[in-house]
Design an enzyme around this catalytic site. Sequence first.
Site, PDB file in Angstrom:
ATOM      1  N   SER A 243      11.789   6.881  14.650  1.00  0.00           N
ATOM      2  CA  SER A 243      10.625   6.470  15.449  1.00  0.00           C
ATOM      3  C   SER A 243      11.146   6.051  16.817  1.00  0.00           C
ATOM      4  O   SER A 243      11.535   4.903  17.016  1.00  0.00           O
ATOM      5  CB  SER A 243       9.914   5.291  14.778  1.00  0.00           C
ATOM      6  OG  SER A 243       9.438   5.688  13.524  1.00  0.00           O
TER       7      SER A 243
ATOM      8  N   HIS B 191       9.630   6.864  20.183  1.00  0.00           N
ATOM      9  CA  HIS B 191       8.443   6.410  20.922  1.00  0.00           C
ATOM     10  C   HIS B 191       8.670   6.081  22.391  1.00  0.00           C
ATOM     11  O   HIS B 191       7.761   5.528  23.037  1.00  0.00           O
ATOM     12  CB  HIS B 191       7.792   5.189  20.246  1.00  0.00           C
ATOM     13  CG  HIS B 191       7.477   5.392  18.802  1.00  0.00           C
ATOM     14  ND1 HIS B 191       6.956   6.565  18.308  1.00  0.00           N
ATOM     15  CD2 HIS B 191       7.616   4.569  17.729  1.00  0.00           C
ATOM     16  CE1 HIS B 191       6.793   6.455  16.999  1.00  0.00           C
ATOM     17  NE2 HIS B 191       7.189   5.270  16.626  1.00  0.00           N
TER      18      HIS B 191
ATOM     19  N   GLU C  98       0.841  -1.197   0.000  1.00  0.00           N
ATOM     20  CA  GLU C  98       0.000   0.000   0.000  1.00  0.00           C
ATOM     21  C   GLU C  98       0.880   1.252   0.000  1.00  0.00           C
ATOM     22  O   GLU C  98       1.937   1.280   0.638  1.00  0.00           O
ATOM     23  CB  GLU C  98      -0.924  -0.011   1.224  1.00  0.00           C
ATOM     24  CG  GLU C  98      -1.901  -1.175   1.165  1.00  0.00           C
ATOM     25  CD  GLU C  98      -2.910  -1.222   2.307  1.00  0.00           C
ATOM     26  OE1 GLU C  98      -3.845  -2.027   2.216  1.00  0.00           O
ATOM     27  OE2 GLU C  98      -2.772  -0.471   3.288  1.00  0.00           O
TER      28      GLU C  98
ATOM     29  N   GLY D  24       6.889  -1.559   6.135  1.00  0.00           N
ATOM     30  CA  GLY D  24       8.265  -2.055   6.205  1.00  0.00           C
ATOM     31  C   GLY D  24       9.221  -1.082   6.860  1.00  0.00           C
ATOM     32  O   GLY D  24       8.929   0.107   6.992  1.00  0.00           O
TER      33      GLY D  24
ATOM     34  N   CYS E  47      -0.782   6.657   9.667  1.00  0.00           N
ATOM     35  CA  CYS E  47       0.388   5.950  10.187  1.00  0.00           C
ATOM     36  C   CYS E  47      -0.018   4.749  11.031  1.00  0.00           C
ATOM     37  O   CYS E  47      -0.855   4.865  11.917  1.00  0.00           O
ATOM     38  CB  CYS E  47       1.196   6.893  11.069  1.00  0.00           C
ATOM     39  SG  CYS E  47       2.511   7.641  10.170  1.00  0.00           S
TER      40      CYS E  47
HETATM   41  S1  SF4 Z   1       5.792   1.137  12.325  1.00  0.00           S
HETATM   42 FE1  SF4 Z   1       7.077  -0.591  13.025  1.00  0.00          FE
HETATM   43  S2  SF4 Z   1       5.951  -2.477  12.423  1.00  0.00           S
HETATM   44 FE2  SF4 Z   1       5.059  -0.729  11.289  1.00  0.00          FE
HETATM   45  S3  SF4 Z   1       6.107  -0.745   9.328  1.00  0.00           S
HETATM   46 FE3  SF4 Z   1       7.221   0.707  10.647  1.00  0.00          FE
HETATM   47  S4  SF4 Z   1       8.826  -0.524  11.622  1.00  0.00           S
HETATM   48 FE4  SF4 Z   1       7.345  -1.961  10.739  1.00  0.00          FE
END
Ligand code: SF4
Length: 329
Positions: free
Chosen positions: A195, A197, A77, A140, A314
Amino acid sequence: MKHLPKSTPTEILNDPYGFTYKEMSEVIGEDKARALYTELYKQPFHKKNLSISTKKVYKSSDTEKYVYELKDNRYIETVFIKRRDGGTVCVSTQVGCSVGCIFCESGRNGFVRNLTPSEIVQQVILIRQKVNRIVFMGMGEPLFNYDNLIAAIHILRDRNGLNFPTDGITVSTVGPVNQLKKLREEHLKIQLTISLHAATQAARNCIIPHMHMYAIEDVVKQALSYSQRHNRKVVFAYLLLPGINDRSSDIRQLAKWFKGKNVMINVLQYNPTSNSKIRAPQKQEMVAFKHQLEQTGLEVTMRVSHGREIKAACGQLANTYNKAKKQQK
Ligand code: SF4
């Protein structure tokens, strides 16, 4: 740029979006490469050059989600977010994902395979609208498909083709440390989003379980090193999860790492997925957290999610079609 083994003319003609103009010229000669490159990047493009096809398009007021079918009948996607002067394409780099973030649908069924440079580039080509930002934030983990990601960026930037400006390209990653080190040494100067978090190892292990082998301090250190070397503001994405990563000690730790650095914290809201155990924060909780971070002197933003109603925000990109296929077996 990494030198791959030379391809054959047949390989190039069968899947031409996977090559820079220079790579193509070396194999089929400059004249043929010039003619083919013109054909590839002018509108309307020839279907014969494509190895992926559009299966379905979902539309909301400002967002479009494209489901693409790959040659091996897998699906990915891609999201297009409209802006006044063009738009942003959110590109996928893998089918599935091995990282398993608890707030994300993409990795729910694990990793299937890496996308080729050509499959990455075609996601941008198939959006028949003006694109002025490309973000590797789709399905990914881009840095786990490192070589193909970098090859695709070189193709997208090729001045004989799309000639896409480096400034408009963002890689969003959970921050595998070795790959971050490699990215720092590339002469690419792309934008970087981490990311993060969490502000502690324990919270990060809970939110991004399959990244436990990387110390959170090392991820932060490498990202700051990238920012310094390329003189780029690095964005740290912080998905707020009440009771998990919103304590006063988390705020203090973030301030300790980032105060005075060329960094912005992007506080994100959880977009509903099939994980029913996650409680999404109230708007007031988000605003309060942002305010407390700002009081420590940090630059903070709160991103508005686009495309929730078509499951394009997201964390919501899913292998719906891949799942359906699996269930049929
Ligand atoms: S947020 Fe995490 S699980 Fe989702 S695509 Fe990105 S790395 Fe992979």
